[in-house]
Structures are given as structure tokens and as C-alpha cells.
Design a protein around this motif. Sequence first.
Motif, PDB file in Angstrom:
ATOM      1  N   LYS A 454      56.171   1.592  48.534  1.00 36.77           N
ATOM      2  CA  LYS A 454      56.532   0.655  49.735  1.00 36.77           C
ATOM      3  C   LYS A 454      55.482  -0.820  49.167  1.00 36.77           C
ATOM      4  CE  LYS A 454      57.891   1.833  54.379  1.00 36.77           C
ATOM      5  NZ  LYS A 454      58.591   1.151  55.297  1.00 36.77           N
ATOM      6  N   LEU A 455      54.134  -0.027  49.297  1.00 36.30           N
ATOM      7  CA  LEU A 455      52.675  -1.297  49.768  1.00 36.30           C
ATOM      8  C   LEU A 455      52.757  -0.996  48.411  1.00 36.30           C
ATOM      9  CD1 LEU A 455      50.479   1.027  51.667  1.00 36.30           C
ATOM     10  CD2 LEU A 455      51.332  -1.788  51.764  1.00 36.30           C
ATOM     11  N   ALA A 456      53.336  -0.790  47.228  1.00 32.69           N
ATOM     12  CA  ALA A 456      53.270  -0.466  45.383  1.00 32.69           C
ATOM     13  C   ALA A 456      54.244  -1.595  45.423  1.00 32.69           C
ATOM     14  CB  ALA A 456      53.563   0.469  44.965  1.00 32.69           C
ATOM     15  N   GLY A 457      55.427  -2.324  46.305  1.00 31.79           N
ATOM     16  CA  GLY A 457      56.411  -3.239  45.599  1.00 31.79           C
ATOM     17  C   GLY A 457      57.595  -2.286  45.888  1.00 31.79           C
ATOM     18  N   GLY A 479      41.425  18.058  40.619  1.00 35.53           N
ATOM     19  CA  GLY A 479      41.449  16.679  39.847  1.00 35.53           C
ATOM     20  C   GLY A 479      43.239  16.501  38.647  1.00 35.53           C
ATOM     21  N   GLN A 480      44.182  17.658  39.149  1.00 37.88           N
ATOM     22  CA  GLN A 480      44.695  17.765  38.864  1.00 37.88           C
ATOM     23  C   GLN A 480      45.851  16.749  39.649  1.00 37.88           C
ATOM     24  OE1 GLN A 480      47.033  21.140  39.077  1.00 37.88           O
ATOM     25  NE2 GLN A 480      48.500  20.921  39.507  1.00 37.88           N
ATOM     26  N   PRO A 481      46.346  15.737  38.523  1.00 34.90           N
ATOM     27  CA  PRO A 481      47.773  14.489  39.124  1.00 34.90           C
ATOM     28  C   PRO A 481      48.286  14.927  40.116  1.00 34.90           C
ATOM     29  CG  PRO A 481      47.609  15.190  36.795  1.00 34.90           C
ATOM     30  CD  PRO A 481      47.064  16.018  37.468  1.00 34.90           C
ATOM     31  N   MET A 482      48.496  14.130  41.551  1.00 27.68           N
ATOM     32  CA  MET A 482      49.599  14.377  43.024  1.00 27.68           C
ATOM     33  C   MET A 482      50.575  13.561  43.019  1.00 27.68           C
ATOM     34  SD  MET A 482      47.424  15.632  45.564  1.00 27.68           S
ATOM     35  CE  MET A 482      46.856  14.078  46.913  1.00 27.68           C
ATOM     36  N   LEU A 483      50.526  12.395  42.195  1.00 29.57           N
ATOM     37  CA  LEU A 483      50.827  11.609  42.381  1.00 29.57           C
ATOM     38  C   LEU A 483      50.577  10.444  41.405  1.00 29.57           C
ATOM     39  CD1 LEU A 483      50.462   8.680  44.752  1.00 29.57           C
ATOM     40  CD2 LEU A 483      50.593  10.993  46.209  1.00 29.57           C
ATOM     41  N   THR A 484      51.946   9.047  40.495  1.00 36.44           N
ATOM     42  CA  THR A 484      51.338   8.516  40.262  1.00 36.44           C
ATOM     43  C   THR A 484      51.929   7.303  40.875  1.00 36.44           C
ATOM     44  OG1 THR A 484      51.578   9.819  38.392  1.00 36.44           O
ATOM     45  CG2 THR A 484      51.430   7.421  37.940  1.00 36.44           C
ATOM     46  N   ILE A 485      51.191   6.163  41.015  1.00 34.82           N
ATOM     47  CA  ILE A 485      51.723   5.217  41.238  1.00 34.82           C
ATOM     48  C   ILE A 485      52.714   3.783  40.478  1.00 34.82           C
ATOM     49  CG2 ILE A 485      51.198   2.437  43.458  1.00 34.82           C
ATOM     50  CD1 ILE A 485      49.248   4.570  44.093  1.00 34.82           C
ATOM     51  N   HIS A 486      53.221   3.271  40.783  1.00 36.57           N
ATOM     52  CA  HIS A 486      54.124   2.502  39.517  1.00 36.57           C
ATOM     53  C   HIS A 486      53.442   1.486  40.832  1.00 36.57           C
ATOM     54  CE1 HIS A 486      56.100   4.765  36.731  1.00 36.57           C
ATOM     55  NE2 HIS A 486      55.013   6.121  37.558  1.00 36.57           N
ATOM     56  N   ALA A 487      53.316   0.090  39.360  1.00 36.12           N
ATOM     57  CA  ALA A 487      53.861  -1.746  40.431  1.00 36.12           C
ATOM     58  C   ALA A 487      53.918  -2.368  39.417  1.00 36.12           C
ATOM     59  CB  ALA A 487      52.152  -1.832  41.544  1.00 36.12           C
ATOM     60  N   ASP A 488      54.378  -3.425  39.853  1.00 40.19           N
ATOM     61  CA  ASP A 488      54.262  -4.861  38.983  1.00 40.19           C
ATOM     62  C   ASP A 488      53.930  -5.790  38.693  1.00 40.19           C
ATOM     63  OD1 ASP A 488      56.843  -4.168  36.890  1.00 40.19           O
ATOM     64  OD2 ASP A 488      58.132  -5.173  38.458  1.00 40.19           O
ATOM     65  N   SER A 489      52.885  -5.339  40.228  1.00 43.25           N
ATOM     66  CA  SER A 489      51.147  -6.450  39.717  1.00 43.25           C
ATOM     67  C   SER A 489      50.376  -5.746  40.041  1.00 43.25           C
ATOM     68  CB  SER A 489      51.269  -7.407  41.112  1.00 43.25           C
ATOM     69  OG  SER A 489      51.136  -7.374  42.576  1.00 43.25           O
TER      70      SER A 489
END
Length: 512
Positions: A454-457, A479-489
Amino acid sequence: MGSHHRDKQPADGPAHALRMRRMGIDTYLEPVIYMRRDCHICRSEGFEAHSRVEVWRGNKHIVATLNVVDAPLLQVDEAGLSEAAWRSLGGRDGDHIKVFHPAPVQSFSHVRAKIYGSPITSEGASEIVQDIVDGRYSDIEMAAFIATCAGNRMDIAETASITRAMIGAGKRLQWNVHPVVDKHCVGGLPANRTTLIVVPIVAACGMTIPKTSSRAITSPAGSADTMETLAPVDLDIAQIRRVVEREQGCIAWGGGVNLSPADDILIRVERPLGLDSDGQLVASVLSKKYAAGSTHVLIDIPVGPTAKVRSAEAAQSLGERLTTVGQSLGITLRTIITDGAQPVGRGIGPALEAYDVLAVLQNQPGAPDDLRQRALLLAGHVLELGGKAPQGEGRTMAAAVLTSGAAWTKFQSICEAQGGMRVPPVARFTHVVQARHDGRVVAIDNRRLARIAKLAGAPKAHAAGVVFHAPLGTMLVAGQPMLTIHADSPGELAYARTYADAQEDLVQVQEH
């Protein structure tokens, strides 16, 4: 009816008249009127900030909350209207409106009696709900009603009365087929987007499943938000009927068809209070299912430490209440308790969840298997509940329809019938959150994951959200990716990153 409803404008003179002006202020579903403190009506009627006022334009009228203006935003003879008020009254800038004190709301005596321990009668329920739909209750009065019904203070009879009252206050879809099936999840689990897979499977088997879904209220996406990235969902009753008659199923937004208007109004006040009682939940779900014309309904109750329902006992109690009230309405209802310990699929947010759904429907290698298995489980139960499959064989039938591509074909047809299929958007900015320690994932906080999305938009920004890479049991290396945040701004990406970085127990890792 116990309340003083006015069907025609009270006697008046020019002293009650003002010119209306559209302010372009979004107050969500609450009608608000803006008047100058020195306007003749405020002075003569003794109106103060937050007064309830009755507003008439011709034969249309609403009850609105007054906001008093001291700055020179309005002329003395003008009244500003919020978007909700403007939509309800219609008209054009400059049209004359009349403003009065509203008639007293007598149904609130039933709420007062409930506060002091008396049960709500069926007559009381009808009067309360009708006044809420007519806009006669202030937010404070609605909050009192919600609070006195919370904490399971409503018994089965009261729950049934409120449910019936909510049905009576809205429109109803009727179908000339039997059975009409549906499924619903009580929520609390990010990315649990099984509806978009269950509906085409069931419709491809020839059963009627008119699914009206909600938009997100506190979650990063509702089924309607996810579907909207793939096809239009804002359909009216005639359009829903046309789609369902052609394709046996639809996935539409329920708020556009007025099936349970009281519920939409109550939800607006319920959410900020954080009060989600079993009684209100049952009335909310079943009023909408009955109004959609459903005869056989499957309810999915996910249970987990950070889901909406947190224990097997709570799930059992909710299930019994749903079944009993459903039976009193003539609905055949089955509940199923599922695992709510972690998100379903990988994407959290409208478009990211849509890509998961497409991967499952298209039988793509690497499609999220947990989403596929959960959808098949639910679709199988729906097929059995509606008599299409023998008991115990529904899942096999559902799997055959999904694997053969028939469900994907049906989904495309439903999208076309709703106004055309489209490609979900992709976010412009991403950021990978890495594991801090080596070890095995033993617990996941669903609520905090949803908050990052939600904070990501999400859900406003359809492409925003989170892709989660570390389900329970995953062996992580620092160091392994745990999650990827996607945002438009960049701003929203930064908000989400800051919050995610501060969360120690978002994912609990047991070190070797």
C-alpha cells in the motif's frame, strides 16, 4: 416506519434559498455542504459546523453534513457541495437549492436501546438500515450503531434481521436458472486472488456464477481492482445480466450496482474504527450474495496468526453463523477453512496479482502452484455444492477444465463481454529487499507485507505492490532477494523501502 421521512419539501420562503456550487471536493460517500458563517441561513437557523442539514433541489433531497467556511471561497448566497452531494442532487452551478433542519431520526432509539442491552427487532433493523441508506445517519450515529453490534453482541436472530433489512434496502438480481453459484473469501490474506480462476472454471462447466467483487478497502487489492487491470468492471445491472447470459459468469465491481447500499455506507465508517464483528461481516456478505441472486454459496475462511480470522475456534463460530443465517434466507451455504499463514501467489497489488492469475490460467511453467491448488480446491467445492460434480470429484473436474485451456478461453470471453481484455500495467520503479541472515523462513507477517504494497501505491496505482520471493520453508542466504517493491513514483518507492527496512519481523528466519 418509525422515522419522520419527508417526501416533499417543507413549507418555506426565499429565506431558505441558496445557489448551489460544485466544489470538486471528494468526501467519498459522505454528502457535505459548505456554507459561509455569515450567510443568512446559518445565522437565522443557528446552523453550526457539523450540523446535519436537509438540502432540496426540486423534488430531490439529501441530508448532508455542514462545513462552515470563513475564507472567501463562496458568495454569501452560495452553498458549495462535495462530489457525493453533487452526484445525489444533480443540477448545474447556480441552480437554486433550499436548506432546512432535517426531520428527527427516530430509528436511532433502537440503537440507543441496543446500547443499553435490548436486542434489535426486525422492525428496528429495517428502520435503522433504511435511514442509513437515506443518508439520515451522521458518521457519529453510524459509529455508535457499528460499535454496539461489534464484539459479537449481535445474536443470530439480530444478524438475520440486519441482513434482511440490508437486502430490502437495495436492488436484487434474479436469474431464470437454478442453481446460481458463488464463492466469497472473508479476507485478510494478501493476493488471495482465486476468484479470477474459479469463475472461468465454473462457468466453463456450464454453471451460472455472477460474481460481484469489492474494491480494496484496507488491502492492497480487491478482486475488482485486479480484474480492472484486465477488463472493465464498472458494469450496471443490465450489463451484468448481458455478460452472464452470454458467458455464464462475470467478475464485476459490486459497488456500482446498488445491491446492498447500506453495506457500502457502513464499510466507510467501519474501516477507520477497525471494528469487524462477525455479525456485521455475515450481514455484509450474505446481503450481497442474496441480492446477486445466488442460491448456493461457498465461503472461504483463511485462518492464520496475521489473517483476519486467527483461530480455528473463531473460524468455526463464524462458519456456523454464516450457515445458519444463510439457511434462514434460503441459501445453501458451505464454509471451508483454509491456511492463512502466508500470502497466496507471488504478486501483491492489482497488476502483480493479475500476472499471477494469467500464469495459472495459461498453464505457464513456473506459475504459482499455491494459487493454482487453492483455486482448484475452491472451484471443486463450488462444482460439488451446485450439483455439477459428484461429492469428492469436483477438484478433478476443475483441474481438467484448467489444464485443457477451457478456463483460459472462458476467461478471455468474459473479459471481451465486459468490454475488452487489456494488458496489466508494469511499474516504472522497483527495489529489491534482501535477506539479512541465512536460515529458513518460519513465519510471515501478512499485514506488514500488505502495508508495504500500500505504501508503494497499491491499489490506486495499479502497477504498484510487492512481489514476494520467500514463502514459508524457503532456505535463505544473506543478500538473497526476499521481496521486490514495485512503484510508479520515486516518492512512493522511498516510502515503501523505508518502512520495509525498518521491519525486523516481517519475515522470521530461523538461523541454522
